[in-house]
Scaffold this motif. Structure first.
Motif, mmCIF file in Angstrom:
data_model
loop_
_atom_site.group_PDB
_atom_site.id
_atom_site.type_symbol
_atom_site.label_atom_id
_atom_site.label_comp_id
_atom_site.label_asym_id
_atom_site.label_seq_id
_atom_site.Cartn_x
_atom_site.Cartn_y
_atom_site.Cartn_z
ATOM 1 N N CYS A 171 0.844 -1.204 0.000
ATOM 2 C CA CYS A 171 0.000 0.000 0.000
ATOM 3 C C CYS A 171 0.870 1.241 0.000
ATOM 4 O O CYS A 171 1.706 1.423 0.888
ATOM 5 N N ALA A 222 -5.580 5.649 -0.388
ATOM 6 C CA ALA A 222 -6.499 5.388 -1.501
ATOM 7 C C ALA A 222 -6.102 4.169 -2.324
ATOM 8 O O ALA A 222 -6.815 3.785 -3.258
ATOM 9 N N LYS A 281 -7.361 -0.573 0.472
ATOM 10 C CA LYS A 281 -8.526 0.225 0.821
ATOM 11 C C LYS A 281 -9.689 -0.631 1.307
ATOM 12 O O LYS A 281 -10.331 -0.320 2.314
ATOM 13 N N ASP A 304 -11.214 -0.337 4.998
ATOM 14 C CA ASP A 304 -12.626 0.047 5.118
ATOM 15 C C ASP A 304 -13.399 -0.963 5.970
ATOM 16 O O ASP A 304 -14.325 -0.607 6.688
ATOM 17 N N GLY A 324 -7.410 5.836 6.363
ATOM 18 C CA GLY A 324 -8.678 5.362 5.823
ATOM 19 C C GLY A 324 -9.553 4.548 6.751
ATOM 20 O O GLY A 324 -10.560 3.987 6.316
#
Length: 302
Positions: A81, A85, A90, A94, A141
């Protein structure tokens, strides 16, 4: 209950975490990752070095929360990563639950002999550092976060055993330490409210460790506890069975025959039974704000 930071990519029923100490990118993160450090502090090594801090629980000053942030970033890099984003992470971020443990507990154990004014200053420093940790996971995130408050460690044997009688409160706990912890938790909740306004798309829960602990401490019979202020494992004997020179693991220490009837394991750490009851209150009762079930229901309805 953890005093550090962890994430889990599964439901709230998952409690298995892999070690984050490995540098190998092949370490499985399917059950979650735990970035905890034994004895980890909020305040920096430099703070304790400059103040010539010596602790009965430390051989060397442990790494602080900044190391946990560094390990978290290293873990994300190991997954490929590049930023929040990045599609490679992600979805996992999330979907993950981030649990920020009771950061600061180790600091209050070390500075318990300071004046109440000094402890309040340390409370503000601890909150500043917790803010950095929360900002980090939100920036990366995170959408589902639990921030754990601190328990009333003035009610732990380590704090009561060294407390002058005139400083004990109506519960028989160290009032100076608990006053500092109370301020810490109030500052923490104000900080969380600011982040809720800043990140309305995220669910940020406050886990009221203080309230849950006292619910058990003040009603021990309801949870099958017989000893609320006495350590199960230690060599101190007497009312608290706590002696800084004869703690668990030393030659003079012994273990009680029924650990599940004790709130405290060794005067500093809670017993397994106490942690189990605390988890039940936080996860399944109304000791999180908002209730943990609301996060679960919201997530499962997506």
């Amino acid at each position: 209950m953890s005093h550090n930071a962890a994430w889990s990519s599964h439901s709230h029923e998952s409690s298995s975490y892999s070690s984050s100490h490995s540098s190998s990118a092949s370490v499985s993160s399917e059950s979650g990752m735990n970035f905890a450090i034994a004895g980890s502090t909020s305040l920096s090594r430099e703070y304790y070095t400059s103040n010539k801090a010596h602790s009965f629980t430390w051989t060397n000053i442990p790494l602080n929360f900044q190391s946990q942030i560094a390990w978290f970033h290293k873990f994300l890099q190991s997954k490929g990563c590049s930023n929040a984003a990045d599609a490679r992470c992600k979805a996992d971020i999330d979907n993950a639950l981030f649990w920020l443990g009771a950061l600061g507990v180790s600091d209050y154990f070390q500075i318990h002999s300071k004046s109440i004014v000094a402890m309040r200053g340390i409370s503000q420093l601890c909150i500043h550092h917790t803010t950095q940790l929360l900002q980090t996971v939100l920036t990366e995130g995170a959408k589902h976060i639990v921030v754990q408050g601190l328990p009333p460690i003035g009610c732990f044997p380590v704090s009561i055993s060294s407390c002058p009688p005139q400083q004990l409160d109506q519960m028989g706990c160290n009032s100076d330490i608990n006053s500092a912890i109370d301020l810490h938790n109030k500052l923490l909740q104000k900080m969380i409210e600011r982040f809720r306004r800043q990140f309305p798309q995220c669910t940020i829960i406050y886990a009221n460790y203080w309230k849950a602990f006292l619910a058990i401490f003040n009603n021990p019979g309801n949870y099958n506890f017989k000893e609320t202020k006495k350590a199960c494992c230690g060599g101190g004997g007497g009312e608290f069975n706590f002696d800084r020179n004869s703690m668990r693991g030393t030659s003079g220490a012994t273990k009680c025959s029924d650990p599940d009837s004790y709130i405290s394991w060794d005067g500093i750490h809670l017993s397994g039974a106490m942690n189990k009851h605390l988890a039940e209150l936080l996860l399944n009762k109304d000791y999180c704000e908002p209730p943990f079930s609301e996060m679960v229901n919201k997530k499962t309805s997506i």
